[in-house]
Scaffold this motif. Structure first.
Motif, PDB file in Angstrom:
ATOM      1  N   PHE A 157      31.480  35.361  32.702  1.00 60.95           N
ATOM      2  CA  PHE A 157      32.581  35.215  32.586  1.00 60.95           C
ATOM      3  C   PHE A 157      33.610  34.785  32.239  1.00 60.95           C
ATOM      4  O   PHE A 157      32.756  33.629  31.550  1.00 60.95           O
ATOM      5  CB  PHE A 157      33.040  35.020  34.094  1.00 60.95           C
ATOM      6  N   THR A 192      36.755  32.494  31.351  1.00 64.98           N
ATOM      7  CA  THR A 192      37.720  32.843  32.009  1.00 64.98           C
ATOM      8  C   THR A 192      39.031  32.455  31.498  1.00 64.98           C
ATOM      9  O   THR A 192      40.273  32.677  32.707  1.00 64.98           O
ATOM     10  CB  THR A 192      37.710  30.498  32.477  1.00 64.98           C
ATOM     11  N   ILE A 219      39.349  37.862  36.327  1.00 66.17           N
ATOM     12  CA  ILE A 219      37.240  37.554  36.910  1.00 66.17           C
ATOM     13  C   ILE A 219      36.999  39.180  37.549  1.00 66.17           C
ATOM     14  O   ILE A 219      36.137  39.919  36.929  1.00 66.17           O
ATOM     15  CB  ILE A 219      37.162  36.460  37.192  1.00 66.17           C
ATOM     16  N   VAL A 271      29.941  34.420  42.225  1.00 64.94           N
ATOM     17  CA  VAL A 271      31.563  34.068  42.629  1.00 64.94           C
ATOM     18  C   VAL A 271      32.190  34.881  43.835  1.00 64.94           C
ATOM     19  O   VAL A 271      31.339  34.502  44.626  1.00 64.94           O
ATOM     20  CB  VAL A 271      32.648  35.489  41.516  1.00 64.94           C
ATOM     21  N   THR A 301      37.236  37.580  45.318  1.00 67.23           N
ATOM     22  CA  THR A 301      36.899  38.538  43.907  1.00 67.23           C
ATOM     23  C   THR A 301      36.171  40.107  44.219  1.00 67.23           C
ATOM     24  O   THR A 301      36.560  41.025  43.201  1.00 67.23           O
ATOM     25  CB  THR A 301      36.428  37.398  43.056  1.00 67.23           C
ATOM     26  N   SER A 320      37.339  23.468  34.643  1.00 70.35           N
ATOM     27  CA  SER A 320      36.736  25.113  33.926  1.00 70.35           C
ATOM     28  C   SER A 320      35.978  25.127  34.836  1.00 70.35           C
ATOM     29  O   SER A 320      35.189  26.729  34.911  1.00 70.35           O
ATOM     30  CB  SER A 320      36.156  24.928  32.173  1.00 70.35           C
ATOM     31  N   GLU A 342      37.139  27.371  38.244  1.00 71.16           N
ATOM     32  CA  GLU A 342      37.364  27.885  37.891  1.00 71.16           C
ATOM     33  C   GLU A 342      37.309  29.657  38.351  1.00 71.16           C
ATOM     34  O   GLU A 342      38.053  29.658  38.990  1.00 71.16           O
ATOM     35  CB  GLU A 342      38.339  28.123  37.086  1.00 71.16           C
ATOM     36  N   GLN A 343      35.612  30.248  38.303  1.00 72.59           N
ATOM     37  CA  GLN A 343      35.633  31.448  38.712  1.00 72.59           C
ATOM     38  C   GLN A 343      35.265  31.325  40.163  1.00 72.59           C
ATOM     39  O   GLN A 343      35.964  32.069  40.769  1.00 72.59           O
ATOM     40  CB  GLN A 343      33.579  30.755  38.536  1.00 72.59           C
ATOM     41  N   ASP A 365      43.608  34.923  39.842  1.00 71.74           N
ATOM     42  CA  ASP A 365      43.750  36.516  39.149  1.00 71.74           C
ATOM     43  C   ASP A 365      45.218  36.690  38.664  1.00 71.74           C
ATOM     44  O   ASP A 365      45.518  36.683  37.083  1.00 71.74           O
ATOM     45  CB  ASP A 365      43.249  37.179  39.281  1.00 71.74           C
ATOM     46  N   SER A 396      42.989  30.749  30.425  1.00 77.23           N
ATOM     47  CA  SER A 396      41.842  30.503  31.637  1.00 77.23           C
ATOM     48  C   SER A 396      42.654  29.373  32.238  1.00 77.23           C
ATOM     49  O   SER A 396      43.742  28.908  31.950  1.00 77.23           O
ATOM     50  CB  SER A 396      40.552  29.903  31.391  1.00 77.23           C
TER      51      SER A 396
END
Lengths: 264, 122, 262
Positions: free
Chosen positions: B5, B7, B11, B46, B50, C218, C221-222, C242, C251
């Motif tokens: 993915f 960022t 996502i 994830v 999401t 980083s 964050e997913q 999002d 990001s």
């Protein structure tokens, strides 16, 4: 929850104390046997001396390790990294404090009993008989009335409370010491000394101001009672005093841990 | 080992693209029963929330249909699949022509180059 | 901070895109907040570690508590754990003041190890089971088996990475309402990081919230639903991730660098 805390506290201390206690007892036995078997052999005195030396060394370390262990357990487990675990467990601050206190008193008494037992083992004579022991016990205690048993209990209580108050003094010093970000140990020691000074000073001031009043009222009070009751009175009064001292030391300690916990 | 993915874009929309692709190219066959949200989230690496959002959006497009207690299934609507395939293919073609234009190659020229490429490959 | 004509203050360093409305959360205001802070202040001497925090965290989310060192993240976690009392203001965990009851529903993973190195793994499992009614021994054993960690091993003998995994397993094997993770992936190798993030996702459930405090944005964050940026003891951003990405085209990591530019 208090019970569980005490259980884990005992387990953690037993890990390093039990081997020590057992070693002392074993060494006492070894000494005794050594004295018996090596009696007439040449060079036996050096062996005996050596064995006795180790026994004395271990006996001293018995008390030192117990004492230091109590302090280190409190410092490490409550004020160190483990504090993050202990103070996020669903238990009250007082539960944590009491668990440490109860465990500490237990081990102090245990160390004394172990030492006493080791002395018995050291001086154990095969000429001793169970009947002798029973005789001695009945002779010593036959002259006593029921009141004597209570006196004994009161003395035990006094000893316990005095021990508790000393341990609490150490805990309070460490709780003050942990307020610093650096040199926590130094501040703990300073607090300990300062507290000792304060306590002595306050006692002296209190006594000097009230000496006359106290002695007359106490002697009047004692005179009004039989000797036995007076003894009870003095002992229980001292117990009460020790209890008050414990409370005076416990409360700030509890407050500091509850509101000013300074974990890194 | 999760899906890749970026960022800097939401996502959930990347998940939508990813799953749509798998459906179009046939990796997820028509009528295939999708794993649970939790399992898919685990596969993709994830947050289940999401993944849930992405699947909800996919349901709206019709590519995925929901049977209340049975779960989520890839649609068997051939027409929809073809439509979506064409649509995605067109987007790629648009991107191709845009790229060519950036190189200074006009669409007719690009088309000619493309034809030559196809002939050579035969 | 600059003062607009209305007398409102806007922090200059925060790009407008970051002041996103918390639209998703409005709909969930009806469900009780797992963590709720009202004008929360914590002062150490003259320094305000937290200078008035207002926060309502819903359940069923994975939320990032992001900020540079010294921003007040650890202080906020300590307050939520009941390790220290607030100077003023209020903090509630599912409506409870920090205390014995709140500790029963909060599972805390500190940055460093907080276990006695001499204990064996199964001793610690027993201890957690003893003190926490919501501890699932089966889950913990299963995770340990998956990682091939010997239950009879003493913690001291395990590598640092393995110790951290054990601690994570303990924390995540509780069916708590609020999980507080302080830098769970700091100082850990990439493979372990993967495992940790997956474990966190696996344990997500609608009744609980996972709050991850970190500066390694980083990497996490997913998996975040929502991001709370903390700076100098105040919240500067609080929005679904999002939404932030859509609005800024960046990001979270890039946004963070911008907001906290020195």
């Amino acid at each position: 929850m208090l019970g569980k805390l005490i259980k884990y506290e005992m387990k953690s201390s037993a890990r390093y104390l039990l081997p020590l206690y057992v070693s002392v007892l074993i060494l006492a036995v070894v000494n005794r046997l050594g004295a018996l078997w090596l009696q007439n052999m040449p060079g036996s005195s050096t062996w005996e001396g050596l064995l006795m030396f180790f026994y004395v060394l271990l006996s001293i370390s018995l008390f030192v390790v117990t004492g230091v262990g109590i302090l280190v357990r409190f410092y490490h487990n409550l004020l160190g990294q483990e504090g993050y675990l202990m103070f996020t467990l669903p238990v009250s601050t007082s539960a944590n404090l009491f668990a440490k206190l109860i465990s500490a008193i237990f081990w102090i008494i245990a160390s004394m009993l172990v030492f006493f037992l080791s002395v018995l083992l050291l001086t154990f004579s095969s000429t001793w008989q169970i009947s002798d022991i029973i005789d001695w016990v009945s002779r010593t205690f036959s002259g006593f009335e029921l009141g004597a048993v209570f006196v004994l209990l009161e003395i035990c209580l006094l000893v316990l409370l005095s021990l508790a108050s000393f341990v609490l003094l150490c805990y309070l010093s460490m709780s003050i010491g942990q307020l610093a970000n650096r040199q926590k140990l130094l501040l703990s020691v300073a607090a300990f000394l300062a507290l000792q000074v304060v306590i002595s000073t306050l006692s002296v001031i209190f006594l000097s101001h009230n000496a006359a009043w106290l002695s007359t009222s106490i002697s009047a009070w004692i005179d009004s009672m039989s000797p036995q009751a007076a003894i009870h009175g003095v002992l229980l009064g001292s117990c009460l005093g020790a209890l008050v001292e414990c409370a005076i030391l416990y409360i700030p300690c509890w407050l500091l841990l509850k509101n000013k916990l300074n974990l890194s | 080992m999760s899906w890749d993915f970026q960022t800097d874009r939401p996502i959930y929309s990347q998940i939508i693209d990813h799953i749509s692709q798998k459906i179009i190219c046939g990796e997820y066959m028509p009528g295939y029963r999708l794993p649970s949200v939790r399992d898919m989230a685990n596969q993709a690496g994830v947050n289940p929330n999401t993944m849930q959002r992405a699947l909800s959006e996919l349901e709206k497009t019709g590519l995925v249909r929901v049977e209340r207690t049975a779960g989520r299934y890839v649609t068997e609507d051939e027409e929809l699949l073809q439509q979506t395939k064409s649509h995605l293919a067109e987007k790629q073609i648009e991107a191709f022509f845009n790229q060519m234009r950036q190189l200074g190659v006009e669409p007719e020229q690009a088309l000619a180059l493309a034809q030559r490429y196809v002939n050579e490959k035969k | 901070m600059e003062q607009t004509q209305n007398g409102e203050f806007t922090p200059q360093t925060v790009p407008e895109t970051a002041m996103a409305p918390v639209s998703d959360n409005r709909a969930e205001e009806s469900t009780a907040a797992i963590l709720s802070c009202k004008h929360l202040v914590k002062q150490y001497g003259g320094n305000p570690a937290l200078a008035g925090v207002d926060l309502d965290l819903p359940s069923g989310k994975i939320i990032g508590l992001l900020g540079p060192n010294g921003s007040g993240k650890t202080t906020l976690l300590k307050l939520a754990c009941g390790l220290i009392p607030p100077t003023s203001g209020e903090i509630l965990i599912q409506g409870l003041r920090p205390g014995i009851e709140s500790k029963k529903i909060v599972s805390f993973l500190p940055e460093k190890t907080y276990l006695n190195g001499w204990m064996r793994v199964n001793d610690i499992l027993a201890m957690f089971k003893d003190f926490y009614a919501d501890f699932s021994l089966e889950t913990a054993k299963e995770m340990l088996a998956n990682l091939q960690i010997d239950e009879r091993a003493r913690l001291k003998t395990l590598s640092k990475g393995t110790q951290e995994k054990v601690q994570l397993i303990l924390v995540m094997s509780r069916r708590a309402k609020l999980y507080l993770l302080d830098e769970p992936i700091g100082g850990v190798d990439p493979a372990a990081r993967d495992y940790i993030l997956r474990t966190i996702i696996k344990n997500y459930n609608e009744q609980s919230t996972i709050l991850i405090s970190t500066h390694l944005i980083s990497e996490v964050e997913q998996i975040l639903d929502q991001a709370v940026f903390l700076n100098h003891g105040k919240i500067v951003v609080n929005a679904p991730v999002d939404v932030l990405r859509e609005q800024s085209g960046k990001s979270l990591d890039a946004m963070f660098r911008e907001v906290f530019k020195c």
